[in-house]
Design a protein around this motif. Structure first.
Motif, PDB file in Angstrom:
ATOM      1  N   SER A   1       0.827  -1.214   0.000  1.00  0.00           N
ATOM      2  CA  SER A   1       0.000   0.000   0.000  1.00  0.00           C
ATOM      3  C   SER A   1       0.854   1.254   0.000  1.00  0.00           C
ATOM      4  O   SER A   1       0.564   2.217  -0.721  1.00  0.00           O
ATOM      5  N   LEU A   2       1.903   1.267   0.789  1.00  0.00           N
ATOM      6  CA  LEU A   2       2.775   2.442   0.833  1.00  0.00           C
ATOM      7  C   LEU A   2       3.453   2.688  -0.514  1.00  0.00           C
ATOM      8  O   LEU A   2       3.541   3.830  -0.978  1.00  0.00           O
ATOM      9  N   SER A   3       3.914   1.635  -1.155  1.00  0.00           N
ATOM     10  CA  SER A   3       4.568   1.823  -2.457  1.00  0.00           C
ATOM     11  C   SER A   3       3.549   2.242  -3.518  1.00  0.00           C
ATOM     12  O   SER A   3       3.845   3.063  -4.383  1.00  0.00           O
ATOM     13  N   PHE A   4       2.332   1.728  -3.450  1.00  0.00           N
ATOM     14  CA  PHE A   4       1.301   2.105  -4.414  1.00  0.00           C
ATOM     15  C   PHE A   4       0.880   3.557  -4.215  1.00  0.00           C
ATOM     16  O   PHE A   4       0.751   4.311  -5.173  1.00  0.00           O
ATOM     17  N   ILE A   5       0.671   3.962  -2.983  1.00  0.00           N
ATOM     18  CA  ILE A   5       0.276   5.341  -2.702  1.00  0.00           C
ATOM     19  C   ILE A   5       1.353   6.306  -3.183  1.00  0.00           C
ATOM     20  O   ILE A   5       1.057   7.350  -3.756  1.00  0.00           O
ATOM     21  N   LYS A   6       2.594   5.963  -2.972  1.00  0.00           N
ATOM     22  CA  LYS A   6       3.688   6.832  -3.419  1.00  0.00           C
ATOM     23  C   LYS A   6       3.688   6.974  -4.942  1.00  0.00           C
ATOM     24  O   LYS A   6       3.950   8.049  -5.472  1.00  0.00           O
ATOM     25  N   SER A   7       3.349   5.924  -5.649  1.00  0.00           N
ATOM     26  CA  SER A   7       3.383   5.974  -7.107  1.00  0.00           C
ATOM     27  C   SER A   7       2.259   6.813  -7.695  1.00  0.00           C
ATOM     28  O   SER A   7       2.399   7.357  -8.786  1.00  0.00           O
ATOM     29  N   VAL A   8       1.140   6.932  -7.000  1.00  0.00           N
ATOM     30  CA  VAL A   8       0.014   7.702  -7.535  1.00  0.00           C
ATOM     31  C   VAL A   8      -0.238   9.004  -6.769  1.00  0.00           C
ATOM     32  O   VAL A   8      -1.212   9.685  -7.032  1.00  0.00           O
ATOM     33  N   TRP A   9       0.627   9.335  -5.844  1.00  0.00           N
ATOM     34  CA  TRP A   9       0.409  10.516  -5.023  1.00  0.00           C
ATOM     35  C   TRP A   9       0.358  11.780  -5.871  1.00  0.00           C
ATOM     36  O   TRP A   9      -0.519  12.601  -5.726  1.00  0.00           O
ATOM     37  N   ASN A  10       1.300  11.954  -6.774  1.00  0.00           N
ATOM     38  CA  ASN A  10       1.324  13.138  -7.634  1.00  0.00           C
ATOM     39  C   ASN A  10       1.650  12.688  -9.059  1.00  0.00           C
ATOM     40  O   ASN A  10       2.810  12.723  -9.460  1.00  0.00           O
ATOM     41  N   PRO A  11       0.641  12.283  -9.820  1.00  0.00           N
ATOM     42  CA  PRO A  11       0.917  11.729 -11.146  1.00  0.00           C
ATOM     43  C   PRO A  11       1.461  12.754 -12.134  1.00  0.00           C
ATOM     44  O   PRO A  11       2.047  12.381 -13.140  1.00  0.00           O
ATOM     45  N   TYR A  12       1.285  14.032 -11.870  1.00  0.00           N
ATOM     46  CA  TYR A  12       1.740  15.066 -12.799  1.00  0.00           C
ATOM     47  C   TYR A  12       3.039  15.716 -12.344  1.00  0.00           C
ATOM     48  O   TYR A  12       3.402  16.785 -12.826  1.00  0.00           O
ATOM     49  N   ALA A  13       3.751  15.095 -11.431  1.00  0.00           N
ATOM     50  CA  ALA A  13       4.972  15.700 -10.895  1.00  0.00           C
ATOM     51  C   ALA A  13       6.014  15.953 -11.987  1.00  0.00           C
ATOM     52  O   ALA A  13       6.663  16.984 -11.997  1.00  0.00           O
ATOM     53  N   GLY A  14       6.175  15.039 -12.912  1.00  0.00           N
ATOM     54  CA  GLY A  14       7.171  15.205 -13.957  1.00  0.00           C
ATOM     55  C   GLY A  14       6.613  15.783 -15.241  1.00  0.00           C
ATOM     56  O   GLY A  14       7.331  15.885 -16.242  1.00  0.00           O
ATOM     57  N   ALA A  15       5.349  16.173 -15.241  1.00  0.00           N
ATOM     58  CA  ALA A  15       4.701  16.643 -16.467  1.00  0.00           C
ATOM     59  C   ALA A  15       5.276  17.966 -16.958  1.00  0.00           C
ATOM     60  O   ALA A  15       5.245  18.245 -18.151  1.00  0.00           O
ATOM     61  N   LYS A  16       5.819  18.777 -16.061  1.00  0.00           N
ATOM     62  CA  LYS A  16       6.392  20.055 -16.494  1.00  0.00           C
ATOM     63  C   LYS A  16       7.594  19.841 -17.409  1.00  0.00           C
ATOM     64  O   LYS A  16       7.958  20.721 -18.166  1.00  0.00           O
ATOM     65  N   ASN A  17       8.215  18.691 -17.330  1.00  0.00           N
ATOM     66  CA  ASN A  17       9.380  18.396 -18.161  1.00  0.00           C
ATOM     67  C   ASN A  17       9.021  17.716 -19.475  1.00  0.00           C
ATOM     68  O   ASN A  17       9.884  17.487 -20.303  1.00  0.00           O
ATOM     69  N   LEU A  18       7.762  17.373 -19.655  1.00  0.00           N
ATOM     70  CA  LEU A  18       7.316  16.673 -20.858  1.00  0.00           C
ATOM     71  C   LEU A  18       6.915  17.690 -21.920  1.00  0.00           C
ATOM     72  O   LEU A  18       5.931  18.402 -21.770  1.00  0.00           O
ATOM     73  N   PRO A  19       7.689  17.813 -23.002  1.00  0.00           N
ATOM     74  CA  PRO A  19       7.340  18.795 -24.031  1.00  0.00           C
ATOM     75  C   PRO A  19       6.142  18.336 -24.859  1.00  0.00           C
ATOM     76  O   PRO A  19       6.064  17.187 -25.284  1.00  0.00           O
ATOM     77  N   ILE A  20       5.203  19.256 -25.053  1.00  0.00           N
ATOM     78  CA  ILE A  20       4.009  18.965 -25.840  1.00  0.00           C
ATOM     79  C   ILE A  20       3.919  20.008 -26.943  1.00  0.00           C
ATOM     80  O   ILE A  20       3.769  21.197 -26.668  1.00  0.00           O
ATOM     81  N   ALA A  21       4.028  19.556 -28.180  1.00  0.00           N
ATOM     82  CA  ALA A  21       3.967  20.472 -29.319  1.00  0.00           C
ATOM     83  C   ALA A  21       2.510  20.781 -29.648  1.00  0.00           C
ATOM     84  O   ALA A  21       1.659  19.895 -29.679  1.00  0.00           O
ATOM     85  N   VAL A  22       2.236  22.053 -29.892  1.00  0.00           N
ATOM     86  CA  VAL A  22       0.893  22.496 -30.249  1.00  0.00           C
ATOM     87  C   VAL A  22       0.970  23.159 -31.610  1.00  0.00           C
ATOM     88  O   VAL A  22       1.748  24.091 -31.819  1.00  0.00           O
ATOM     89  N   VAL A  23       0.185  22.660 -32.553  1.00  0.00           N
ATOM     90  CA  VAL A  23       0.097  23.237 -33.889  1.00  0.00           C
ATOM     91  C   VAL A  23      -1.334  23.719 -34.074  1.00  0.00           C
ATOM     92  O   VAL A  23      -2.275  22.944 -33.966  1.00  0.00           O
ATOM     93  N   ASN A  24      -1.483  24.996 -34.352  1.00  0.00           N
ATOM     94  CA  ASN A  24      -2.811  25.574 -34.549  1.00  0.00           C
ATOM     95  C   ASN A  24      -3.068  25.708 -36.049  1.00  0.00           C
ATOM     96  O   ASN A  24      -2.555  26.606 -36.700  1.00  0.00           O
ATOM     97  N   LYS A  25      -3.882  24.815 -36.593  1.00  0.00           N
ATOM     98  CA  LYS A  25      -4.248  24.879 -38.010  1.00  0.00           C
ATOM     99  C   LYS A  25      -5.692  25.340 -38.175  1.00  0.00           C
ATOM    100  O   LYS A  25      -6.251  25.264 -39.254  1.00  0.00           O
ATOM    101  N   ASP A  26      -6.281  25.826 -37.114  1.00  0.00           N
ATOM    102  CA  ASP A  26      -7.663  26.261 -37.144  1.00  0.00           C
ATOM    103  C   ASP A  26      -7.783  27.570 -37.920  1.00  0.00           C
ATOM    104  O   ASP A  26      -6.917  28.437 -37.846  1.00  0.00           O
ATOM    105  N   LYS A  27      -8.869  27.707 -38.654  1.00  0.00           N
ATOM    106  CA  LYS A  27      -9.138  28.942 -39.391  1.00  0.00           C
ATOM    107  C   LYS A  27     -10.378  29.594 -38.799  1.00  0.00           C
ATOM    108  O   LYS A  27     -11.360  28.928 -38.502  1.00  0.00           O
ATOM    109  N   ALA A  28     -10.301  30.901 -38.630  1.00  0.00           N
ATOM    110  CA  ALA A  28     -11.444  31.636 -38.079  1.00  0.00           C
ATOM    111  C   ALA A  28     -12.617  31.585 -39.055  1.00  0.00           C
ATOM    112  O   ALA A  28     -12.429  31.573 -40.274  1.00  0.00           O
ATOM    113  N   VAL A  29     -13.827  31.561 -38.510  1.00  0.00           N
ATOM    114  CA  VAL A  29     -15.039  31.541 -39.327  1.00  0.00           C
ATOM    115  C   VAL A  29     -15.984  32.628 -38.834  1.00  0.00           C
ATOM    116  O   VAL A  29     -15.911  33.076 -37.694  1.00  0.00           O
TER     117      VAL A  29
END
Length: 94
Positions: free
Chosen positions: A30-58
């Motif tokens: 239980s302790l090891s499981f709780i530690k693994s899900v305590w903060n699932p987004y802890a390393g997300a700031k280091n994960l690069p996510i590319a955003v491409v905006n191909k939307d056209k205004a209407v």
């Protein structure tokens, strides 16, 4: 010393070990499981996510809707993830 060695060889010692393992194993799991899900987004700031905006205004009901630009503006305010705003060519290249 002789009493200790007799007790270690007895069945009561084996029962104590079995009960200890039965109690402690779920606790450690239980302790090891709780530690693994305590903060699932802890390393997300280091994960690069590319955003491409191909939307056209209407135009709709005499209003211009640029949902893609609005979304990009909101993402630029959000610093929870590492957003990288790139063109389509750059996104395809990398």
């Amino acid at each position: 010393m002789e009493k200790v060695s007799k007790w270690l060889k007895s069945k009561s010692f084996l029962k104590l070990i079995m009960i200890s393992v039965a109690v402690l194993a779920p606790i450690f799991y239980s302790l090891s499981f709780i530690k693994s899900v305590w903060n699932p987004y802890a390393g997300a700031k280091n994960l690069p996510i590319a955003v491409v905006n191909k939307d056209k205004a209407v135009k709709y009901n005499r209003k211009t809707l640029a949902v893609g630009n609005q979304t990009v503006a909101q993402l630029k305010k959000n610093h929870d993830l590492k957003w990288i705003f790139v063109s389509e060519n750059v996104a395809k290249k990398d």
